[in-house]
Design an enzyme around this catalytic site. Sequence first.
Site, PDB file in Angstrom:
ATOM      1  N   PHE A 140      -2.457 -12.729  -1.797  1.00  0.00           N
ATOM      2  CA  PHE A 140      -3.016 -11.739  -0.872  1.00  0.00           C
ATOM      3  C   PHE A 140      -4.107 -10.948  -1.584  1.00  0.00           C
ATOM      4  O   PHE A 140      -3.855 -10.374  -2.647  1.00  0.00           O
ATOM      5  CB  PHE A 140      -1.943 -10.782  -0.344  1.00  0.00           C
ATOM      6  CG  PHE A 140      -2.492  -9.852   0.704  1.00  0.00           C
ATOM      7  CD1 PHE A 140      -2.641 -10.276   2.018  1.00  0.00           C
ATOM      8  CD2 PHE A 140      -2.891  -8.565   0.373  1.00  0.00           C
ATOM      9  CE1 PHE A 140      -3.184  -9.435   2.986  1.00  0.00           C
ATOM     10  CE2 PHE A 140      -3.433  -7.713   1.336  1.00  0.00           C
ATOM     11  CZ  PHE A 140      -3.575  -8.154   2.646  1.00  0.00           C
ATOM     12  N   ASP A 225      -6.383  -9.632  -9.742  1.00  0.00           N
ATOM     13  CA  ASP A 225      -6.213  -8.689  -8.642  1.00  0.00           C
ATOM     14  C   ASP A 225      -4.994  -7.826  -8.967  1.00  0.00           C
ATOM     15  O   ASP A 225      -3.852  -8.252  -8.808  1.00  0.00           O
ATOM     16  CB  ASP A 225      -6.022  -9.452  -7.327  1.00  0.00           C
ATOM     17  CG  ASP A 225      -5.789  -8.511  -6.145  1.00  0.00           C
ATOM     18  OD1 ASP A 225      -5.556  -7.308  -6.369  1.00  0.00           O
ATOM     19  OD2 ASP A 225      -5.821  -8.998  -4.999  1.00  0.00           O
ATOM     20  N   LYS A 254      -4.791   0.837  -4.413  1.00  0.00           N
ATOM     21  CA  LYS A 254      -3.461   1.388  -4.094  1.00  0.00           C
ATOM     22  C   LYS A 254      -3.094   2.650  -4.899  1.00  0.00           C
ATOM     23  O   LYS A 254      -3.488   3.733  -4.509  1.00  0.00           O
ATOM     24  CB  LYS A 254      -2.397   0.299  -4.208  1.00  0.00           C
ATOM     25  CG  LYS A 254      -2.539  -0.738  -3.077  1.00  0.00           C
ATOM     26  CD  LYS A 254      -1.259  -1.504  -2.792  1.00  0.00           C
ATOM     27  CE  LYS A 254      -1.324  -2.218  -1.462  1.00  0.00           C
ATOM     28  NZ  LYS A 254      -1.769  -3.607  -1.532  1.00  0.00           N
TER      29      LYS A 254
HETATM   30  C1  PLP Z   1      -2.849  -4.352  -0.855  1.00  0.00           C
HETATM   31  C2  PLP Z   1      -3.519  -5.420  -1.608  1.00  0.00           C
HETATM   32  C3  PLP Z   1      -4.880  -5.736  -1.390  1.00  0.00           C
HETATM   33  C4  PLP Z   1      -5.683  -5.102  -0.286  1.00  0.00           C
HETATM   34  O1  PLP Z   1      -5.858  -3.739  -0.483  1.00  0.00           O
HETATM   35  P1  PLP Z   1      -6.391  -2.829   0.744  1.00  0.00           P
HETATM   36  O2  PLP Z   1      -6.526  -1.470   0.134  1.00  0.00           O
HETATM   37  O3  PLP Z   1      -5.373  -2.929   1.813  1.00  0.00           O
HETATM   38  O4  PLP Z   1      -7.689  -3.401   1.161  1.00  0.00           O
HETATM   39  C5  PLP Z   1      -5.463  -6.681  -2.196  1.00  0.00           C
HETATM   40  N1  PLP Z   1      -4.760  -7.302  -3.159  1.00  0.00           N
HETATM   41  C6  PLP Z   1      -3.477  -7.019  -3.404  1.00  0.00           C
HETATM   42  C7  PLP Z   1      -2.775  -7.708  -4.520  1.00  0.00           C
HETATM   43  C8  PLP Z   1      -2.806  -6.074  -2.633  1.00  0.00           C
HETATM   44  O5  PLP Z   1      -1.508  -5.824  -2.854  1.00  0.00           O
END
Ligand code: PLP
Length: 404
Positions: A140, A225, A254
Amino acid sequence: MEQPISVTRSNFNDWMVPVFAPANFIPVRGEGSRIWDQENKEYIDFAGGIAVNALGHAHPVAVNALTEQATKLWHVGNGYTNEPVLRLAKQLTENTFADKVFFCNSGAEANEAALKLARKVGLDSGIAGKSGIVAFNNAFHGRTLFTVSAGGQPKYSQDFAPLPNGINHVAFNDLEAAKAVINEQTCAVIVEPIQGEGGVIPADIEFLKGLRALCDEFGALLIFDEVQTGVGRTGALYAYMNSGVIPDVLTTAKALGGGFPVGAMLTTDKFAPHFSVGTHGTTYGGNPLASAVAGAVFEFINTPEVLEGVKHRHQYFLDALNKLNAEYPIFEEIRGQGLLIGCVLKAEYAGKAKDITTWAGEEGLLALIAGPNVVRFTPSLIIPEQDIDEGIARLKRALAKLAK
Ligand SMILES: *Cc1c(COP(=O)(O)O)cnc(C)c1O
């Protein structure tokens, strides 16, 4: 002051685009790891706003940073730099592998910047067709069209075709599969050190080391990420520090703002210059208000006490969950690092994660899912032990409903 307009949960269905299905109560106030709804019912917060509220709710460090900056300067736009953003950039570069930072407002935007940077570096290399991106099944990376295409869950992207192309997905933790698709035409490999939304699945260290070696061999950028794993979530400041594998690009969001929207892409002096003036941009990114809050949150978390505290709480959580699981054997496996914990349901309870979080809500506990079969906890990094105890007691009452 005039009374605010009174609203109810059913107004969500009246006025909001239905991409979400929020719980049937409305939180109105929070303090530490507790939240209260419109009826003044109290909840223990094991969700932390999806790994965001790293200091819990209304922490004085964050509140003071916000209110102090709010009286000075909110926004100037990127035609001018500002003091809070430069301080935050100093903190991020001094405490990580990175030399340079690009600020934005969310995880998706940070990944969008990372992938665009990789494409630009590939273009500038002069190697024909060096635009391939390797990503992993079940990953994700956010909801923009590029990041949702890099993500490895077709259900989030297929409705929006035509998608950006040149992205190859292979199995997570399968180095041989990655080896088969990484070549001279690859400009980037993007990977989560722990797949969060995908089910709290840690990457094997050997897998990450192998990806590093392949990226070095073929001149591709290794992008970690760390939107979910970053800023202390795993007990290290960033999860790459647990593996000893250093990426070329790291994305963080986050927990970075502790609840204030902010994201960042970190990289090195080797790659940053490819993003020359005008190649990429943002209106809000690095605004003084967001940066001031993030700076205060980052400083608070980046201490041995807080980071050790996360590891300690991990064990405390695991002990409590294992004890609970001995009583109600519902979980097949409990996994994750620090305060990113996933409880995998046994086959006979497949698909029940959402029900469990709904029942948890009834019992006064906020919890998350990570796919249909995993209950996920991402609480405040400083959640008190007594709140963990109380939350587990409430989870136990929710699980009793499932056992029935
Ligand atoms: C939550 C998340 C995203 C997306 O972040 P947003 O602030 O919702 O755009 C991308 N990568 C990972 C691993 C995430 O947990």
